[in-house]
Design an enzyme around this catalytic site. Structure first.
Site, PDB file in Angstrom:
ATOM      1  N   VAL A  52       0.840  -1.267   0.016  1.00 14.93           N
ATOM      2  CA  VAL A  52      -0.138  -0.058  -0.051  1.00 14.93           C
ATOM      3  C   VAL A  52       0.810   1.341   0.061  1.00 14.93           C
ATOM      4  O   VAL A  52       0.306   2.387  -0.124  1.00 14.93           O
ATOM      5  CB  VAL A  52      -1.084   0.058   1.149  1.00 14.93           C
ATOM      6  CG1 VAL A  52      -2.065  -1.056   1.221  1.00 14.93           C
ATOM      7  CG2 VAL A  52       0.039   0.087   2.494  1.00 14.93           C
ATOM      8  N   TYR A  53       2.304   1.223   0.097  1.00 14.94           N
ATOM      9  CA  TYR A  53       2.766   2.400   0.029  1.00 14.94           C
ATOM     10  C   TYR A  53       2.811   2.848  -1.423  1.00 14.94           C
ATOM     11  O   TYR A  53       3.158   2.448  -2.320  1.00 14.94           O
ATOM     12  CB  TYR A  53       4.559   2.062   0.642  1.00 14.94           C
ATOM     13  CG  TYR A  53       4.689   1.757   1.952  1.00 14.94           C
ATOM     14  CD1 TYR A  53       3.930   1.779   2.709  1.00 14.94           C
ATOM     15  CD2 TYR A  53       5.799   1.215   2.285  1.00 14.94           C
ATOM     16  CE1 TYR A  53       3.994   1.294   4.168  1.00 14.94           C
ATOM     17  CE2 TYR A  53       6.205   0.587   3.442  1.00 14.94           C
ATOM     18  CZ  TYR A  53       5.118   0.891   4.470  1.00 14.94           C
ATOM     19  OH  TYR A  53       5.507   0.492   5.687  1.00 14.94           O
ATOM     20  N   SER A  54       2.510   4.240  -1.292  1.00 18.88           N
ATOM     21  CA  SER A  54       2.410   5.054  -2.299  1.00 18.88           C
ATOM     22  C   SER A  54       1.776   4.465  -3.601  1.00 18.88           C
ATOM     23  O   SER A  54       1.902   4.375  -4.824  1.00 18.88           O
ATOM     24  CB  SER A  54       3.723   5.376  -3.034  1.00 18.88           C
ATOM     25  OG  SER A  54       4.516   6.142  -2.016  1.00 18.88           O
ATOM     26  N   GLY A  56       1.423   1.238  -4.464  1.00 19.25           N
ATOM     27  CA  GLY A  56       2.251   0.312  -5.086  1.00 19.25           C
ATOM     28  C   GLY A  56       3.449   0.689  -5.757  1.00 19.25           C
ATOM     29  O   GLY A  56       4.353   0.332  -6.156  1.00 19.25           O
ATOM     30  N   LYS A  80       4.689  -6.129   2.706  1.00 17.10           N
ATOM     31  CA  LYS A  80       3.672  -6.433   3.645  1.00 17.10           C
ATOM     32  C   LYS A  80       2.179  -6.591   2.889  1.00 17.10           C
ATOM     33  O   LYS A  80       2.307  -6.050   1.728  1.00 17.10           O
ATOM     34  CB  LYS A  80       3.716  -5.358   4.740  1.00 17.10           C
ATOM     35  CG  LYS A  80       4.778  -5.090   5.274  1.00 17.10           C
ATOM     36  CD  LYS A  80       4.511  -4.172   6.561  1.00 17.10           C
ATOM     37  CE  LYS A  80       5.978  -3.239   6.752  1.00 17.10           C
ATOM     38  NZ  LYS A  80       6.587  -2.255   5.721  1.00 17.10           N
TER      39      LYS A  80
END
Length: 317
Positions: A52-54, A56, A80
Site C-alpha cells: 500500500v505504500y504510495s 504500489g 507486507k
C-alpha cells in the site's frame, strides 16, 4: 555494517533496515536510487516496503532498482500485505495470497525474502490468516514470514499456533513502532517476541523524526509535520513530555560529538530483542546521517540516563 540473525532463523540482515514508505510520494525515483546506493555501499541489506505504500509505486521503484542498480541476491527484500487500498483490514487467505502475487509482479521478483502481515485483522480467524503464510512458503513465493503492528497477545497466539504443528512457517519477525518516545511495546510485545524467538524490527525509531531535534524551535517548512498528509502523524510527539526527552538526546549528542539522530537510533538498535530499526528517509542526505550511527555504541552512563528520562509510567500491562 553488522549483520544479525532475524529471530531464531538463519536469515542474516543488516542491523539497520531501509524503509521505503516515502518512495513514489515524497521521494522520487532518482532520490530513491541515491538512497539505495548509499545504503548498500554502507553494507546494508534489509529493504522494507509494503503493497500500500504510495499505491504500489514504492514496490515498483524498488523492483526497478533491484534490476538496474544492485545485486538482488545480496539484498533481503521485505514487503507486507493485509490492508486494502481503501484502508480496510483484510487478512483473509484470498486477499493475502492475491496481494502477494500483485507485490511480486510490481517488484518483478519470483519471491521475496520476508513477507509480513501488515496488521491484525480481527474479522478473519487467525488460523486462516496464518495458513496463507504457510502457503506462501510452500509455494516458494517467500522465504520467511513475519507480522507487523501486532499486540503482545496477538503475536504470542500467532507464534504459538505456528509452532504447534511441524511444517508450519515460524514467525521470525515483528515490526512495530519503537523509540525513546514510544516504549509501550516493552510491557508485553517485547517479552512475547523474545520468548517466541521473533526478531523486532522497529519502525519510526526516530520518533517520527522528532528525535532528530528538528522541531525544538518550531516546525521547519520542509519537514513531515509541515506536510498535510503527515501533520497528524507527527503532532502527538510535539508535547512537553516528548520535548524533555528530545533535550536529553540533544545533550547526549553534544557530549559525544555526534548527531541526536545517531544517539536515538543507537539506543533503540541495541535494545533487547531488536534486530534492525527500519529507517525511512526522504532524501539521501538524511539517510547518510542515519548511516553514521553504525559506528556509535552508547556509553552505559548515557544509555542509563536515556532509559530513565524516557521510562514507562508505572502501571499494569
Amino acid at each position: 555494517m553488522e549483520q544479525r540473525h532475524l529471530g531464531r532463523s538463519g536469515l542474516l540482515v543488516s542491523r539497520l533496515g531501509l524503509g521505503t514508505m516515502t518512495w513514489g510520494q515524497d521521494t522520487d525515483p532518482d532520490e530513491a536510487a541515491a538512497q539505495l546506493a548509499a545504503f548498500v555501499e554502507a553494507g546494508g541489506t534489509l529493504v522494507d516496503t509494503a503493497d500500500v505504500y504510495s499505491e504500489g509505486d514504492s514496490e515498483r521503484i524498488l523492483g526497478h532498482l533491484l534490476r538496474e542498480l544492485v545485486d538482488r541476491d545480496e539484498m533481503v527484500v521485505a514487503t507486507k500485505a493485509a490492508i486494502r487500498p481503501n484502508g480496510r483490514y483484510d487478512a483473509s487467505r484470498r486477499h493475502l495470497l492475491g496481494a502477494l502475487d500483485a507485490s511480486l509482479d510490481r517488484l518483478g521478483l519470483e519471491y521475496v525474502d520476508l513477507w509480513q502481515l501488515h496488521v491484525y485483522d480481527p474479522a478473519t480467524p487467525i488460523e486462516e490468516t496464518l495458513s496463507a503464510l504457510d502457503e506462501a512458503i510452500v509455494s516458494g513465493r517467500t522465504r520467511y514470514v513475519g507480522v507487523s503492528n501486532y499486540t503482545g497477545w496477538q503475536l504470542a497466539k500467532a507464534a504459538a499456533w505456528q509452532k504447534a504443528w511441524p511444517g508450519r512457517a515460524p514467525i521470525v519477525s515483528a515490526q512495530l513502532e519503537y523509540s525513546l518516545l514510544r516504549r509501550d511495546i516493552e510491557r508485553e510485545v517485547v517479552p512475547a517476541a523474545v520468548d517466541a524467538g521473533t526478531g523486532l524490527l522497529p519502525w519510526s525509531p526516530l520518533g517520527r523524526g522528532v528525535l532528530t531535534g528538528k522541531y525544538r524551535t518550531g516546525i521547519p517548512a520542509d519537514s513531515r509535520a509541515a506536510a498535510p498528509h503527515f501533520t497528524e502523524f507527527v503532532q502527538p510527539y510535539l508535547d512537553e513530555e516528548c520535548a524533555r526527552i528530545v533535550e536529553s538526546v540533544v545533550t547526549a549528542a553534544e557530549g559525544l560529538g555526534v548527531s541526536p539522530l545517531s544517539v536515538a537510533l543507537s539506543w533503540v538498535r541495541d535494545r533487547p530483542g531488536v534486530i534492525a530499526p527500519i529507517v525511512g528517509a526522504r532524501t539521501a542526505a538524511q539517510l547518510a546521517v542515519a548511516l553514521e550511527s553504525e559506528g556509535l555504541t552508547l556509553p552505559h552512563s548515557i544509555r542509563s540516563a536515556l532509559d530513565d528520562v524516557s521510562d514507562l509510567a508505572t502501571g499494569n500491562p
